[in-house]
Write an enzyme that holds these catalytic residues in place. Structure first.
Site, PDB file in Angstrom:
ATOM      1  CB  ALA A  64      35.630  33.629  50.584  1.00 40.65           C
ATOM      2  N   GLY A 109      39.725  31.293  48.974  1.00 41.40           N
ATOM      3  CA  GLY A 109      40.328  31.838  50.588  1.00 41.40           C
ATOM      4  C   GLY A 109      40.981  30.870  51.165  1.00 41.40           C
ATOM      5  CD  GLU A 112      42.803  34.485  48.507  1.00 35.76           C
ATOM      6  OE1 GLU A 112      41.899  34.166  48.793  1.00 35.76           O
ATOM      7  OE2 GLU A 112      43.003  35.647  47.872  1.00 35.76           O
ATOM      8  CD  GLU A 132      39.746  33.422  44.392  1.00 41.13           C
ATOM      9  OE1 GLU A 132      40.504  32.924  43.381  1.00 41.13           O
ATOM     10  OE2 GLU A 132      39.946  33.283  45.634  1.00 41.13           O
TER      11      GLU A 132
HETATM   12  N1  CAA Z   1      30.857  28.849  49.749  1.00 37.44           N
HETATM   13  C1  CAA Z   1      29.780  28.392  50.519  1.00 37.44           C
HETATM   14  N2  CAA Z   1      29.428  27.135  50.442  1.00 37.44           N
HETATM   15  C2  CAA Z   1      30.150  26.353  50.065  1.00 37.44           C
HETATM   16  C3  CAA Z   1      31.368  26.442  49.286  1.00 37.44           C
HETATM   17  C4  CAA Z   1      31.724  27.998  49.542  1.00 37.44           C
HETATM   18  N3  CAA Z   1      33.116  28.412  48.966  1.00 37.44           N
HETATM   19  N4  CAA Z   1      31.940  25.760  48.861  1.00 37.44           N
HETATM   20  C5  CAA Z   1      31.184  24.522  49.386  1.00 37.44           C
HETATM   21  N5  CAA Z   1      30.292  25.082  49.834  1.00 37.44           N
HETATM   22  C6  CAA Z   1      28.827  24.090  50.188  1.00 37.44           C
HETATM   23  C7  CAA Z   1      27.977  23.720  48.951  1.00 37.44           C
HETATM   24  O1  CAA Z   1      27.192  24.708  48.564  1.00 37.44           O
HETATM   25  C8  CAA Z   1      27.204  22.684  49.423  1.00 37.44           C
HETATM   26  O2  CAA Z   1      26.203  23.057  50.462  1.00 37.44           O
HETATM   27  P1  CAA Z   1      24.718  22.380  50.439  1.00 37.44           P
HETATM   28  O3  CAA Z   1      25.004  20.842  50.715  1.00 37.44           O
HETATM   29  O4  CAA Z   1      24.146  23.052  51.180  1.00 37.44           O
HETATM   30  O5  CAA Z   1      24.549  22.389  48.876  1.00 37.44           O
HETATM   31  C9  CAA Z   1      28.540  21.789  50.483  1.00 37.44           C
HETATM   32  O6  CAA Z   1      29.338  22.897  50.768  1.00 37.44           O
HETATM   33  C10 CAA Z   1      29.076  20.628  49.732  1.00 37.44           C
HETATM   34  O7  CAA Z   1      29.792  21.144  48.443  1.00 37.44           O
HETATM   35  P2  CAA Z   1      29.332  20.555  47.166  1.00 37.44           P
HETATM   36  O8  CAA Z   1      27.997  19.765  47.262  1.00 37.44           O
HETATM   37  O9  CAA Z   1      29.551  21.439  46.038  1.00 37.44           O
HETATM   38  O10 CAA Z   1      30.601  19.267  47.304  1.00 37.44           O
HETATM   39  P3  CAA Z   1      31.287  18.818  45.799  1.00 37.44           P
HETATM   40  O11 CAA Z   1      31.912  17.526  46.385  1.00 37.44           O
HETATM   41  O12 CAA Z   1      30.198  18.524  44.798  1.00 37.44           O
HETATM   42  O13 CAA Z   1      32.194  19.862  45.530  1.00 37.44           O
HETATM   43  C11 CAA Z   1      33.778  21.606  45.746  1.00 37.44           C
HETATM   44  C12 CAA Z   1      33.032  20.636  46.329  1.00 37.44           C
HETATM   45  C13 CAA Z   1      34.608  21.153  44.279  1.00 37.44           C
HETATM   46  C14 CAA Z   1      34.772  22.202  46.642  1.00 37.44           C
HETATM   47  C15 CAA Z   1      32.627  22.613  45.374  1.00 37.44           C
HETATM   48  O14 CAA Z   1      31.709  22.769  46.688  1.00 37.44           O
HETATM   49  C16 CAA Z   1      33.131  23.995  45.064  1.00 37.44           C
HETATM   50  O15 CAA Z   1      33.556  24.073  43.869  1.00 37.44           O
HETATM   51  N6  CAA Z   1      33.005  24.813  45.957  1.00 37.44           N
HETATM   52  C17 CAA Z   1      33.249  26.385  45.751  1.00 37.44           C
HETATM   53  C18 CAA Z   1      34.959  26.703  45.871  1.00 37.44           C
HETATM   54  C19 CAA Z   1      35.262  28.091  45.307  1.00 37.44           C
HETATM   55  O16 CAA Z   1      34.818  28.531  44.196  1.00 37.44           O
HETATM   56  N7  CAA Z   1      35.837  28.732  46.252  1.00 37.44           N
HETATM   57  C20 CAA Z   1      36.336  30.024  46.005  1.00 37.44           C
HETATM   58  C21 CAA Z   1      35.410  30.990  46.658  1.00 37.44           C
HETATM   59  S1  CAA Z   1      35.681  32.845  46.309  1.00 37.44           S
HETATM   60  C22 CAA Z   1      36.853  33.092  47.375  1.00 37.44           C
HETATM   61  O17 CAA Z   1      37.265  32.621  48.119  1.00 37.44           O
HETATM   62  C23 CAA Z   1      37.175  34.572  47.199  1.00 37.44           C
HETATM   63  C24 CAA Z   1      38.504  35.138  47.997  1.00 37.44           C
HETATM   64  O18 CAA Z   1      39.430  35.197  47.613  1.00 37.44           O
HETATM   65  C25 CAA Z   1      38.214  35.718  49.391  1.00 37.44           C
END
Ligand code: CAA
Length: 259
Positions: A64, A109, A112, A132
């Site tokens: 998400a 998400g 999921e 999460e």
């Molecule tokens: N939400 C919003 N933006 C996201 C995102 C997310 N879940 N995942 C990645 N992005 C964005 C980053 O912010 C980045 O944007 P910018 O270029 O504008 O900075 C872009 O995508 C590229 O990502 P990274 O620069 O971080 O790429 P990376 O290769 O260094 O890392 C990654 C990749 C490991 C997937 C890392 O992006 C990451 O950890 N993302 C978050 C993953 C996460 O925690 N997801 C769970 C969310 S909670 C949830 O989903 C709750 C639920 O159950 C409903």
């Protein structure tokens, strides 16, 4: 016009691609609304299987949208969870099989979303996780109840409590995915599986999906009853009559029509 998601049709298979690559296909409200609209408009006369995948070579869905969630109130977050859950429930209840072709990160998400599909196959660069707890929240789109169904309660709790990342080989080992392919092969393999499914009786395939869902809720007598009911519903259909007649007449059956 849908900017974050596209759908294409290949014979009886519909392929939905989540395409918001600037955020690694993360799900915000707009994207979820678009997904809902596509799911609501599937024509089951012409579609017998759905494939869900992500655009690009890095992510299926990275979760998400954290930027969207960051400032949500309790009430807004609860609503967001209800919206996501209702869409993922819809996937689980579609009358056709849904295959997730997981082409990279499937986090939060995204994991999921894959769990709500009937079948998951992955590319060798796929990474699954429910991170999460590292963000101070819990899974909001079904991770707390769907993960244990697939991998068992012990492993699910480990993954949910630790937020550990699961790479493709381990995902295969614990039953989180059915098969692992190279990235260029992945969609082809999903389509191949979809084509096999589409050759079978759509009434039968759909009934199996319904029974398998219902039996999770029912006790053993309920299970037998649900199976008996759906079994009965497959009869008196043109497809059933033709397939059984052809078998007894030792000739190939006509293609299934869904009638
Ligand atoms: N939400 C919003 N933006 C996201 C995102 C997310 N879940 N995942 C990645 N992005 C964005 C980053 O912010 C980045 O944007 P910018 O270029 O504008 O900075 C872009 O995508 C590229 O990502 P990274 O620069 O971080 O790429 P990376 O290769 O260094 O890392 C990654 C990749 C490991 C997937 C890392 O992006 C990451 O950890 N993302 C978050 C993953 C996460 O925690 N997801 C769970 C969310 S909670 C949830 O989903 C709750 C639920 O159950 C409903």
């Amino acid at each position: 016009m849908m900017v974050n998601i596209k759908i294409e049709q290949k014979d009886y298979i519909a392929i939905i691609t989540i395409d918001r690559q600037q955020a690694l296909n993360a799900l915000n409200r707009e994207l979820l609304n678009q997904l809902k609209e596509l799911l609501n408009n599937i024509n089951y006369e012409t579609t017998r299987c759905l494939i869900l995948t992500g655009a690009g070579e890095k992510a299926f869905v990275a979760g998400a949208d954290i930027a969207y969630m960051k400032t949500l109130s309790k009430k807004q977050a609860e609503e967001f969870s209800i919206i996501g859950n209702s869409i993922f429930n819809k996937i689980e209840h579609l009358p056709i099989p849904v295959i997730a072709a997981v082409n990279g990160f499937a986090l939060g998400g995204g994991c999921e979303l894959a769990l709500a599909c009937d079948i998951r196959i992955a590319s060798d660069n796929a990474v699954f996780s429910q991170p999460e707890v590292s963000l101070g929240i819990i899974p909001g789109f079904g991770g707390t109840f769907r993960l244990s169904r697939l991998v068992g309660e012990g492993i699910a709790k480990e993954l949910l409590f630790t937020g550990d990342r699961v790479k493709a080989p381990r995902a295969l080992e614990i039953g989180l995915v059915n098969a692992v392919y190279t990235l260029p092969e992945l969609l082809e393999k999903a389509i191949e599986m979809g084509e096999k499914i589409c050759k079978n009786s759509p009434i039968g395939v759909s009934a199996i999906k319904s029974v398998m869902y219902e039996v999770q809720k029912a006790d053993i007598y309920g299970k037998m009853y649900a199976e008996a009911e759906y079994f009965g519903n497959c009869f008196e259909t043109e497809d059933q009559k033709e397939a059984m007649t052809a078998m007894l007449e030792k000739r190939p059956a006509k293609p299934f029509t869904g009638k």
